[in-house]
Write a protein that holds these residues in place. Sequence first.
Motif, PDB file in Angstrom:
ATOM      1  N   CYS A 183       0.813  -1.233   0.000  1.00 12.77           N
ATOM      2  CA  CYS A 183       0.000   0.000   0.000  1.00 12.77           C
ATOM      3  C   CYS A 183       0.836   1.268   0.000  1.00 12.77           C
ATOM      4  N   VAL A 184       2.154   1.138   0.187  1.00 16.47           N
ATOM      5  CA  VAL A 184       2.997   2.324   0.366  1.00 16.47           C
ATOM      6  C   VAL A 184       2.930   3.257  -0.837  1.00 16.47           C
ATOM      7  N   SER A 185       3.089   2.695  -2.047  1.00 18.37           N
ATOM      8  CA  SER A 185       3.096   3.554  -3.232  1.00 18.37           C
ATOM      9  C   SER A 185       1.756   4.250  -3.411  1.00 18.37           C
ATOM     10  N   HIS A 186       0.663   3.535  -3.149  1.00 18.21           N
ATOM     11  CA  HIS A 186      -0.657   4.153  -3.300  1.00 18.21           C
ATOM     12  C   HIS A 186      -0.857   5.259  -2.277  1.00 18.21           C
ATOM     13  N   LEU A 187      -0.434   5.047  -1.050  1.00 21.32           N
ATOM     14  CA  LEU A 187      -0.566   6.083  -0.024  1.00 21.32           C
ATOM     15  C   LEU A 187       0.234   7.328  -0.397  1.00 21.32           C
ATOM     16  N   LEU A 188       1.404   7.142  -0.976  1.00 27.62           N
ATOM     17  CA  LEU A 188       2.199   8.285  -1.426  1.00 27.62           C
ATOM     18  C   LEU A 188       1.493   9.040  -2.546  1.00 27.62           C
ATOM     19  N   LEU A 189       0.902   8.298  -3.491  1.00 22.92           N
ATOM     20  CA  LEU A 189       0.164   8.924  -4.585  1.00 22.92           C
ATOM     21  C   LEU A 189      -1.020   9.726  -4.060  1.00 22.92           C
ATOM     22  N   VAL A 190      -1.734   9.152  -3.107  1.00 22.27           N
ATOM     23  CA  VAL A 190      -2.886   9.831  -2.511  1.00 22.27           C
ATOM     24  C   VAL A 190      -2.432  11.104  -1.800  1.00 22.27           C
ATOM     25  N   GLY A 191      -1.341  11.006  -1.043  1.00 21.10           N
ATOM     26  CA  GLY A 191      -0.853  12.150  -0.285  1.00 21.10           C
ATOM     27  C   GLY A 191      -0.446  13.312  -1.169  1.00 21.10           C
ATOM     28  N   ILE A 192       0.322  13.032  -2.227  1.00 22.29           N
ATOM     29  CA  ILE A 192       0.817  14.134  -3.069  1.00 22.29           C
ATOM     30  C   ILE A 192      -0.277  14.708  -3.967  1.00 22.29           C
ATOM     31  N   PHE A 193      -1.375  13.956  -4.181  1.00 21.56           N
ATOM     32  CA  PHE A 193      -2.464  14.495  -4.994  1.00 21.56           C
ATOM     33  C   PHE A 193      -3.463  15.288  -4.154  1.00 21.56           C
ATOM     34  N   PHE A 194      -3.940  14.708  -3.052  1.00 21.39           N
ATOM     35  CA  PHE A 194      -5.034  15.320  -2.305  1.00 21.39           C
ATOM     36  C   PHE A 194      -4.577  16.359  -1.286  1.00 21.39           C
ATOM     37  N   LEU A 195      -3.456  16.125  -0.614  1.00 19.22           N
ATOM     38  CA  LEU A 195      -3.058  17.049   0.446  1.00 19.22           C
ATOM     39  C   LEU A 195      -2.783  18.470  -0.054  1.00 19.22           C
ATOM     40  N   PRO A 196      -2.037  18.665  -1.153  1.00 18.03           N
ATOM     41  CA  PRO A 196      -1.842  20.044  -1.628  1.00 18.03           C
ATOM     42  C   PRO A 196      -3.150  20.730  -2.011  1.00 18.03           C
ATOM     43  N   LEU A 197      -4.055  19.997  -2.687  1.00 16.61           N
ATOM     44  CA  LEU A 197      -5.348  20.580  -3.052  1.00 16.61           C
ATOM     45  C   LEU A 197      -6.150  20.951  -1.814  1.00 16.61           C
ATOM     46  N   PHE A 198      -6.194  20.016  -0.862  1.00 17.03           N
ATOM     47  CA  PHE A 198      -6.969  20.242   0.352  1.00 17.03           C
ATOM     48  C   PHE A 198      -6.403  21.422   1.141  1.00 17.03           C
ATOM     49  N   CYS A 199      -5.089  21.477   1.295  1.00 14.42           N
ATOM     50  CA  CYS A 199      -4.466  22.567   2.062  1.00 14.42           C
ATOM     51  C   CYS A 199      -4.655  23.917   1.368  1.00 14.42           C
ATOM     52  N   THR A 200      -4.562  23.925   0.033  1.00 10.35           N
ATOM     53  CA  THR A 200      -4.738  25.175  -0.714  1.00 10.35           C
ATOM     54  C   THR A 200      -6.140  25.722  -0.556  1.00 10.35           C
ATOM     55  N   TYR A 201      -7.136  24.869  -0.750  1.00  8.64           N
ATOM     56  CA  TYR A 201      -8.519  25.328  -0.644  1.00  8.64           C
ATOM     57  C   TYR A 201      -8.884  25.675   0.792  1.00  8.64           C
ATOM     58  N   LEU A 202      -8.322  24.943   1.757  1.00 14.51           N
ATOM     59  CA  LEU A 202      -8.584  25.252   3.160  1.00 14.51           C
ATOM     60  C   LEU A 202      -7.969  26.602   3.523  1.00 14.51           C
ATOM     61  N   ALA A 203      -6.738  26.828   3.063  1.00 16.24           N
ATOM     62  CA  ALA A 203      -6.075  28.114   3.333  1.00 16.24           C
ATOM     63  C   ALA A 203      -6.817  29.267   2.673  1.00 16.24           C
ATOM     64  N   GLN A 204      -7.357  29.004   1.474  1.00 16.79           N
ATOM     65  CA  GLN A 204      -8.099  30.046   0.777  1.00 16.79           C
ATOM     66  C   GLN A 204      -9.385  30.411   1.528  1.00 16.79           C
ATOM     67  N   LEU A 205     -10.028  29.405   2.109  1.00 18.05           N
ATOM     68  CA  LEU A 205     -11.270  29.651   2.848  1.00 18.05           C
ATOM     69  C   LEU A 205     -11.015  30.351   4.178  1.00 18.05           C
ATOM     70  N   LEU A 206      -9.959  29.901   4.892  1.00 23.02           N
ATOM     71  CA  LEU A 206      -9.737  30.392   6.251  1.00 23.02           C
ATOM     72  C   LEU A 206      -8.867  31.644   6.301  1.00 23.02           C
ATOM     73  N   LEU A 207      -7.907  31.740   5.370  1.00 24.34           N
ATOM     74  CA  LEU A 207      -6.934  32.821   5.449  1.00 24.34           C
ATOM     75  C   LEU A 207      -7.090  33.872   4.358  1.00 24.34           C
ATOM     76  N   SER A 208      -7.976  33.631   3.407  1.00 24.12           N
ATOM     77  CA  SER A 208      -8.158  34.562   2.283  1.00 24.12           C
ATOM     78  C   SER A 208      -6.823  34.845   1.593  1.00 24.12           C
TER      79      SER A 208
END
Length: 326
Positions: free
Chosen positions: A248-273
Amino acid sequence: MSSVNASFSKNISIVHPEYFFVIGLTGIGYSSYYYIFLFITYFITVVGNTAVILIIVLDRRLHSAKYIGMFNLALADFGEANALIPNMMKTFLFDSQYIYYNACMANMFFVFLFSTMQSFTLVVMAYDRLIAICLPLRYHSIVNNSNMILIFSAIWAFNSSVVALMVSLIDRLSFCESNMIQSYFCDHGPVYRLACSDISKNKIMAYVISAMYIIAPMVVIVFSYLGIFLALIKITTWEGRLKALKTCVSHLLLVGIFFLPLFCTYLAQLLLSLNPNARVISTSLSYAIPPMLNPIIYVLNTGEIKDLIRKMLKSRSAPIRENISK
């Protein structure tokens, strides 16, 4: 009188600009260095994903359900990189910020199509790992080539329909004021906000796309790994647990590098403008980096592909050594 007004409103034509100006990167300091970085990223992405696609296609031993998912992700990565980065580079190389209206709609369609394919492919790969670990004896009957081809064909058709609907809702808008897109490509949100007609349907579509392709896949993948975790607990030996977890290691890495940047960007945009320039840089990186890193992760974490590359390198180096010895 009301009938006259109704007929008049029906005859009002939709106004589209001849072209848009994509100005998301123009106000960023030292942007030339960022364009150089994008060029390097694009080169690595194209070469890496092309290599993965060719290796899987040409080697019959890799024509299995597991590699169908890997092939599909590499194809989506290749498509997204080509839909996104060359247009960004055009601005830098030719000082050309404009894009014709129809080309803008096509750009929006393909960028979103390939990015949604990345998201759903990661869900299917999570399903593959869930069945492999929780139902190992039934894995080959459930996850086989025909089933995977059917699943991915359905996903391509579904995503194409959803993204086409999203673009068609943009096409029904009138643009009678600014044609300056505050983004680095023909992004859905920055484009529909330029319209001077009712954009309520477009807002709803934006929420649907975010929920369907970011939130829902993350929830499904989290629940898949909860099932995998419960299955790992039932394995009595640590060696068995580590062996199962390693798959599962490779899949977890793929999930992390795809979803985490998107999630953090949109969260920062909502909370921090976020500042517009910061938003452009962060979102462009979240789109450009995963397709570059994915093939590297394939190679480092997939024994079959590493063995094939070693054999290819040895077969090429052998004639060179023979010529040197002569």
